[in-house]
Design a protein around this motif. Structure first.
Motif, PDB file in Angstrom:
ATOM      1  N   ASN A   1     -10.842  11.763   2.716  1.00  0.00           N
ATOM      2  CA  ASN A   1      -9.533  11.664   3.644  1.00  0.00           C
ATOM      3  C   ASN A   1      -9.270  11.142   4.203  1.00  0.00           C
ATOM      4  OD1 ASN A   1      -9.141  14.567   2.674  1.00  0.00           O
ATOM      5  ND2 ASN A   1     -10.313  15.656   4.484  1.00  0.00           N
ATOM      6  N   GLU A   2     -10.136   9.673   4.947  1.00  0.00           N
ATOM      7  CA  GLU A   2      -9.209   9.194   5.727  1.00  0.00           C
ATOM      8  C   GLU A   2      -9.443   7.625   5.211  1.00  0.00           C
ATOM      9  OE1 GLU A   2      -8.695   6.982   8.882  1.00  0.00           O
ATOM     10  OE2 GLU A   2      -8.928   9.118   8.939  1.00  0.00           O
ATOM     11  N   TYR A   3      -9.573   7.627   3.433  1.00  0.00           N
ATOM     12  CA  TYR A   3      -9.518   6.695   2.644  1.00  0.00           C
ATOM     13  C   TYR A   3      -8.037   6.759   1.660  1.00  0.00           C
ATOM     14  CZ  TYR A   3     -10.074   3.757  -1.583  1.00  0.00           C
ATOM     15  OH  TYR A   3      -9.537   2.875  -3.044  1.00  0.00           O
ATOM     16  N   ALA A   4      -7.435   8.219   1.304  1.00  0.00           N
ATOM     17  CA  ALA A   4      -6.738   8.581   1.098  1.00  0.00           C
ATOM     18  C   ALA A   4      -5.788   8.205   1.996  1.00  0.00           C
ATOM     19  CB  ALA A   4      -6.616  10.098   0.534  1.00  0.00           C
ATOM     20  N   LYS A   5      -5.496   8.623   2.524  1.00  0.00           N
ATOM     21  CA  LYS A   5      -4.570   8.116   4.139  1.00  0.00           C
ATOM     22  C   LYS A   5      -4.015   6.797   4.740  1.00  0.00           C
ATOM     23  CE  LYS A   5      -4.301   8.908   9.209  1.00  0.00           C
ATOM     24  NZ  LYS A   5      -5.188   9.543  10.942  1.00  0.00           N
ATOM     25  N   GLU A   6      -5.039   5.783   4.717  1.00  0.00           N
ATOM     26  CA  GLU A   6      -5.354   4.344   4.599  1.00  0.00           C
ATOM     27  C   GLU A   6      -4.950   4.225   3.508  1.00  0.00           C
ATOM     28  OE1 GLU A   6      -5.910   2.620   7.513  1.00  0.00           O
ATOM     29  OE2 GLU A   6      -6.747   4.625   8.344  1.00  0.00           O
ATOM     30  N   MET A   7      -5.555   4.499   2.510  1.00  0.00           N
ATOM     31  CA  MET A   7      -4.248   3.882   1.104  1.00  0.00           C
ATOM     32  C   MET A   7      -2.665   4.516   1.547  1.00  0.00           C
ATOM     33  SD  MET A   7      -5.013   2.409  -1.933  1.00  0.00           S
ATOM     34  CE  MET A   7      -6.443   2.138  -1.483  1.00  0.00           C
ATOM     35  N   LYS A   8      -2.620   5.395   1.301  1.00  0.00           N
ATOM     36  CA  LYS A   8      -0.898   5.999   2.194  1.00  0.00           C
ATOM     37  C   LYS A   8      -0.244   4.738   2.302  1.00  0.00           C
ATOM     38  CE  LYS A   8       1.862  10.232   2.860  1.00  0.00           C
ATOM     39  NZ  LYS A   8       2.070  11.279   3.177  1.00  0.00           N
ATOM     40  N   THR A   9      -1.159   4.094   3.476  1.00  0.00           N
ATOM     41  CA  THR A   9      -0.622   3.884   4.658  1.00  0.00           C
ATOM     42  C   THR A   9      -0.018   2.045   3.699  1.00  0.00           C
ATOM     43  OG1 THR A   9      -1.119   4.929   6.363  1.00  0.00           O
ATOM     44  CG2 THR A   9      -0.727   2.787   6.706  1.00  0.00           C
ATOM     45  N   TRP A  10      -1.626   1.814   2.919  1.00  0.00           N
ATOM     46  CA  TRP A  10      -1.464   0.395   2.926  1.00  0.00           C
ATOM     47  C   TRP A  10      -0.256   0.387   1.402  1.00  0.00           C
ATOM     48  CZ3 TRP A  10      -3.500  -0.732  -2.526  1.00  0.00           C
ATOM     49  CH2 TRP A  10      -3.319  -2.234  -2.805  1.00  0.00           C
ATOM     50  N   LEU A  11      -0.003   1.318   0.990  1.00  0.00           N
ATOM     51  CA  LEU A  11       1.342   1.561  -0.019  1.00  0.00           C
ATOM     52  C   LEU A  11       2.346   1.108  -0.005  1.00  0.00           C
ATOM     53  CD1 LEU A  11      -0.588   3.752  -3.170  1.00  0.00           C
ATOM     54  CD2 LEU A  11       0.645   1.674  -3.250  1.00  0.00           C
ATOM     55  N   TYR A  12       2.655   2.312   1.415  1.00  0.00           N
ATOM     56  CA  TYR A  12       3.657   2.131   2.027  1.00  0.00           C
ATOM     57  C   TYR A  12       4.209   0.885   2.521  1.00  0.00           C
ATOM     58  CZ  TYR A  12       7.294   3.486   5.419  1.00  0.00           C
ATOM     59  OH  TYR A  12       8.521   3.392   5.649  1.00  0.00           O
ATOM     60  N   GLN A  13       3.397  -0.328   3.016  1.00  0.00           N
ATOM     61  CA  GLN A  13       3.915  -1.357   3.152  1.00  0.00           C
ATOM     62  C   GLN A  13       4.294  -1.979   2.703  1.00  0.00           C
ATOM     63  OE1 GLN A  13       0.585  -2.153   5.266  1.00  0.00           O
ATOM     64  NE2 GLN A  13       1.536  -1.101   7.335  1.00  0.00           N
ATOM     65  N   PHE A  14       3.401  -1.879   0.930  1.00  0.00           N
ATOM     66  CA  PHE A  14       4.371  -2.917  -0.288  1.00  0.00           C
ATOM     67  C   PHE A  14       5.872  -2.906  -0.836  1.00  0.00           C
ATOM     68  CE2 PHE A  14       4.832  -3.045  -5.192  1.00  0.00           C
ATOM     69  CZ  PHE A  14       4.326  -3.627  -5.205  1.00  0.00           C
ATOM     70  N   GLU A  15       6.314  -1.538  -0.495  1.00  0.00           N
ATOM     71  CA  GLU A  15       7.761  -1.420   0.104  1.00  0.00           C
ATOM     72  C   GLU A  15       8.288  -1.825  -1.541  1.00  0.00           C
ATOM     73  OE1 GLU A  15       9.540  -4.264   2.395  1.00  0.00           O
ATOM     74  OE2 GLU A  15       9.277  -2.691   4.631  1.00  0.00           O
ATOM     75  N   GLY A  16       8.344  -0.515  -2.429  1.00  0.00           N
ATOM     76  CA  GLY A  16       8.501  -0.746  -4.259  1.00  0.00           C
ATOM     77  C   GLY A  16      10.149  -0.682  -4.081  1.00  0.00           C
ATOM     78  N   ASN A  17      10.289  -0.725  -5.436  1.00  0.00           N
ATOM     79  CA  ASN A  17      11.776   0.100  -5.276  1.00  0.00           C
ATOM     80  C   ASN A  17      11.982   0.884  -6.266  1.00  0.00           C
ATOM     81  OD1 ASN A  17      11.719  -3.070  -6.118  1.00  0.00           O
ATOM     82  ND2 ASN A  17      13.734  -2.922  -4.679  1.00  0.00           N
ATOM     83  N   TYR A  18      10.211   1.530  -7.115  1.00  0.00           N
ATOM     84  CA  TYR A  18      10.250   2.412  -8.066  1.00  0.00           C
ATOM     85  C   TYR A  18       8.847   3.552  -7.925  1.00  0.00           C
ATOM     86  CZ  TYR A  18      14.563   1.741 -10.453  1.00  0.00           C
ATOM     87  OH  TYR A  18      16.348   0.924 -10.130  1.00  0.00           O
ATOM     88  N   PHE A  19       9.051   4.118  -8.169  1.00  0.00           N
ATOM     89  CA  PHE A  19       7.782   5.487  -8.813  1.00  0.00           C
ATOM     90  C   PHE A  19       7.756   5.535  -9.740  1.00  0.00           C
ATOM     91  CE2 PHE A  19       6.096   9.809  -9.401  1.00  0.00           C
ATOM     92  CZ  PHE A  19       4.365   9.179  -8.928  1.00  0.00           C
TER      93      PHE A  19
END
Length: 167
Positions: free
Chosen positions: A6-24
């Motif tokens: 769960n901690e890994y998924a939370k940190e991964m989500k935070t890291w991806l958020y910082q990527f600031e993509g245009n599309y999913f």
């Protein structure tokens, strides 16, 4: 070493958020889907993770060729290449990719049409779903969706970066 899932998924989500993509983007293979000639493309086991990575690599190259022109792979255009972080999901059953994608091309307006046509040509049984990331909430939601199946025990075989495919 123990890593809390769960901690890994939370940190991964935070890291991806910082990527600031245009599309999913979701790239699905659907090998059991019926094709226009009423034949089936086989079963899900036809797509290994290695084959799925290869298809993703070709999609990326062809997309950048369309968006950047014939010299898309040259050092001069490196900063304009499409960037993404991709997660493979359900590698043993309904294999597909979830990507957070960032467009840098001046021809980004061509992305929706070209991305779909290229995937359809590469994977005739496949489908592509593209959703814009317009708000911080979209970014957070899609980042969470991508990271939900991330595997703390084996990330190297389940996460692919577009930079892996640059020349």
């Amino acid at each position: 070493m123990y890593i809390n899932k769960n901690e890994y998924a939370k940190e991964m989500k935070t890291w991806l958020y910082q990527f600031e993509g245009n599309y999913f983007v979701t790239l699905a293979f659907n090998p059991s889907k019926k094709l226009p000639n009423n034949t089936s493309k086989g079963n899900y086991n036809n797509w290994s993770v290695d084959k799925a990575v290869d298809a993703l690599k070709h999609w990326h190259a062809r997309l950048d060729r369309k968006l950047l022109g014939p010299d898309w792979g040259k050092e001069l255009k490196k900063e304009l290449r499409t960037q993404f972080i991709a997660f493979v999901e359900h590698p043993d059953s309904n294999i597909h990719w979830h990507l957070i994608l960032k467009l840098n091309s001046p021809k980004a307006n061509m992305f929706l049409e070209e991305a779909d046509a290229i995937w359809e040509k590469l994977v005739p049984s496949g489908t592509i779903d593209i959703k814009p990331i317009r708000t911080a909430k979209d970014n957070l939601d899609f980042s969470g969706y991508c990271s939900k199946a991330s595997r703390s025990y084996d990330p190297a075989n389940h996460i692919v970066f577009s930079s892996n495919f640059t020349m």
